[in-house]
Design a protein around this motif. Structure first.
Motif, PDB file in Angstrom:
ATOM      1  N   LYS A 148       0.813  -1.213   0.000  1.00 40.09           N
ATOM      2  CA  LYS A 148       0.000   0.000   0.000  1.00 40.09           C
ATOM      3  C   LYS A 148       0.849   1.265   0.000  1.00 40.09           C
ATOM      4  CE  LYS A 148      -1.302   0.935   4.738  1.00 40.09           C
ATOM      5  NZ  LYS A 148      -2.331   0.884   5.735  1.00 40.09           N
ATOM      6  N   SER A 149       2.009   1.235   0.604  1.00 39.96           N
ATOM      7  CA  SER A 149       2.861   2.430   0.585  1.00 39.96           C
ATOM      8  C   SER A 149       3.362   2.731  -0.821  1.00 39.96           C
ATOM      9  CB  SER A 149       4.034   2.285   1.551  1.00 39.96           C
ATOM     10  OG  SER A 149       4.856   1.200   1.173  1.00 39.96           O
ATOM     11  N   ASP A 150       3.445   1.724  -1.669  1.00 38.97           N
ATOM     12  CA  ASP A 150       3.816   1.935  -3.069  1.00 38.97           C
ATOM     13  C   ASP A 150       2.608   2.343  -3.911  1.00 38.97           C
ATOM     14  OD1 ASP A 150       6.493   1.197  -2.628  1.00 38.97           O
ATOM     15  OD2 ASP A 150       6.025  -0.921  -2.933  1.00 38.97           O
ATOM     16  N   MET A 151       1.443   1.853  -3.539  1.00 40.97           N
ATOM     17  CA  MET A 151       0.241   2.116  -4.330  1.00 40.97           C
ATOM     18  C   MET A 151      -0.253   3.554  -4.203  1.00 40.97           C
ATOM     19  SD  MET A 151      -1.961  -1.339  -3.670  1.00 40.97           S
ATOM     20  CE  MET A 151      -3.402  -0.703  -4.495  1.00 40.97           C
ATOM     21  N   ILE A 152      -0.197   4.110  -3.010  1.00 45.73           N
ATOM     22  CA  ILE A 152      -0.768   5.436  -2.774  1.00 45.73           C
ATOM     23  C   ILE A 152      -0.126   6.500  -3.671  1.00 45.73           C
ATOM     24  CG2 ILE A 152      -1.086   7.262  -1.043  1.00 45.73           C
ATOM     25  CD1 ILE A 152      -1.476   4.951   1.017  1.00 45.73           C
ATOM     26  N   PRO A 153       1.203   6.584  -3.786  1.00 41.42           N
ATOM     27  CA  PRO A 153       1.789   7.589  -4.685  1.00 41.42           C
ATOM     28  C   PRO A 153       1.420   7.341  -6.158  1.00 41.42           C
ATOM     29  CG  PRO A 153       3.465   6.745  -3.192  1.00 41.42           C
ATOM     30  CD  PRO A 153       2.247   5.900  -3.000  1.00 41.42           C
ATOM     31  N   GLN A 154       1.284   6.080  -6.556  1.00 43.18           N
ATOM     32  CA  GLN A 154       0.898   5.781  -7.934  1.00 43.18           C
ATOM     33  C   GLN A 154      -0.527   6.247  -8.213  1.00 43.18           C
ATOM     34  OE1 GLN A 154       1.541   1.559  -8.240  1.00 43.18           O
ATOM     35  NE2 GLN A 154       3.757   1.777  -8.333  1.00 43.18           N
ATOM     36  N   ILE A 155      -1.403   6.039  -7.261  1.00 44.92           N
ATOM     37  CA  ILE A 155      -2.794   6.485  -7.419  1.00 44.92           C
ATOM     38  C   ILE A 155      -2.852   8.005  -7.486  1.00 44.92           C
ATOM     39  CG2 ILE A 155      -5.028   6.604  -6.249  1.00 44.92           C
ATOM     40  CD1 ILE A 155      -4.284   3.738  -5.155  1.00 44.92           C
ATOM     41  N   GLU A 156      -2.120   8.677  -6.616  1.00 45.26           N
ATOM     42  CA  GLU A 156      -2.100  10.144  -6.636  1.00 45.26           C
ATOM     43  C   GLU A 156      -1.531  10.662  -7.949  1.00 45.26           C
ATOM     44  OE1 GLU A 156      -3.589  12.276  -4.614  1.00 45.26           O
ATOM     45  OE2 GLU A 156      -4.343  10.474  -3.628  1.00 45.26           O
ATOM     46  N   GLU A 157      -0.529   9.997  -8.486  1.00 48.25           N
ATOM     47  CA  GLU A 157       0.043  10.407  -9.767  1.00 48.25           C
ATOM     48  C   GLU A 157      -0.990  10.292 -10.880  1.00 48.25           C
ATOM     49  OE1 GLU A 157       3.755   9.229 -12.690  1.00 48.25           O
ATOM     50  OE2 GLU A 157       3.883   8.747 -10.556  1.00 48.25           O
ATOM     51  N   LEU A 158      -1.748   9.211 -10.872  1.00 50.68           N
ATOM     52  CA  LEU A 158      -2.810   9.056 -11.874  1.00 50.68           C
ATOM     53  C   LEU A 158      -3.866  10.145 -11.726  1.00 50.68           C
ATOM     54  CD1 LEU A 158      -3.334   5.192 -11.802  1.00 50.68           C
ATOM     55  CD2 LEU A 158      -2.509   6.542 -13.756  1.00 50.68           C
ATOM     56  N   ARG A 159      -4.245  10.445 -10.502  1.00 54.13           N
ATOM     57  CA  ARG A 159      -5.264  11.474 -10.259  1.00 54.13           C
ATOM     58  C   ARG A 159      -4.781  12.865 -10.663  1.00 54.13           C
ATOM     59  NH1 ARG A 159      -7.179   9.770  -4.196  1.00 54.13           N
ATOM     60  NH2 ARG A 159      -8.715   8.186  -4.781  1.00 54.13           N
ATOM     61  N   SER A 186      -4.187  14.845 -18.112  1.00 50.82           N
ATOM     62  CA  SER A 186      -5.230  14.356 -19.025  1.00 50.82           C
ATOM     63  C   SER A 186      -6.602  14.309 -18.351  1.00 50.82           C
ATOM     64  CB  SER A 186      -4.875  12.957 -19.537  1.00 50.82           C
ATOM     65  OG  SER A 186      -5.001  11.997 -18.496  1.00 50.82           O
ATOM     66  N   TYR A 187      -6.615  14.347 -17.014  1.00 50.03           N
ATOM     67  CA  TYR A 187      -7.855  14.286 -16.221  1.00 50.03           C
ATOM     68  C   TYR A 187      -8.651  13.009 -16.468  1.00 50.03           C
ATOM     69  CZ  TYR A 187      -6.811  19.169 -15.405  1.00 50.03           C
ATOM     70  OH  TYR A 187      -6.189  20.332 -15.062  1.00 50.03           O
ATOM     71  N   LEU A 188      -7.976  11.968 -16.930  1.00 46.77           N
ATOM     72  CA  LEU A 188      -8.643  10.690 -17.147  1.00 46.77           C
ATOM     73  C   LEU A 188      -9.134  10.116 -15.816  1.00 46.77           C
ATOM     74  CD1 LEU A 188      -9.410   8.453 -19.139  1.00 46.77           C
ATOM     75  CD2 LEU A 188      -7.141   7.466 -18.783  1.00 46.77           C
ATOM     76  N   PHE A 189      -8.293  10.219 -14.782  1.00 46.63           N
ATOM     77  CA  PHE A 189      -8.664   9.751 -13.454  1.00 46.63           C
ATOM     78  C   PHE A 189      -8.759  10.937 -12.505  1.00 46.63           C
ATOM     79  CE2 PHE A 189      -6.449   6.021 -15.230  1.00 46.63           C
ATOM     80  CZ  PHE A 189      -7.481   5.099 -15.132  1.00 46.63           C
ATOM     81  N   THR A 190      -9.758  10.905 -11.647  1.00 42.63           N
ATOM     82  CA  THR A 190      -9.931  11.938 -10.633  1.00 42.63           C
ATOM     83  C   THR A 190     -10.207  11.252  -9.299  1.00 42.63           C
ATOM     84  OG1 THR A 190     -12.334  12.093 -10.865  1.00 42.63           O
ATOM     85  CG2 THR A 190     -10.998  13.461 -12.357  1.00 42.63           C
TER      86      THR A 190
END
Length: 71
Positions: A12-23, A27-31
């Motif tokens: 989860k510590s690796d996932m959270i920064p990846q999710i924030e990067e996508l958000r 491109s605003y594909l993910f919010t």
């Protein structure tokens, strides 16, 4: 899209920064409304955990009438 991880999962510590990067991608594909992060308390990586979590949150979403951002 729901990204769910057990609260005790070491990834989860690796996932959270990846999710924030996508958000935050321009491109605003993910919010934060369509890419939802859940920590599954006492859950695991199995269908039972997913069904339990989603059934609880679907009820909340239907009551509130908009996607929840939990996490």
């Amino acid at each position: 899209m729901i990204v769910m991880v057990s609260e005790d999962d070491g990834t989860k510590s690796d996932m959270i920064p990846q999710i924030e990067e996508l958000r935050n991608d321009p491109s605003y594909l993910f919010t934060n409304r369509n890419l939802i992060y859940w920590e599954n308390v006492d859950g695991g990586h199995d269908l039972d955990s997913l069904e339990m979590e989603t059934n609880i949150h679907v009820i909340l979403i239907k009551q509130d009438q908009h996607p929840l951002n939990i996490g």
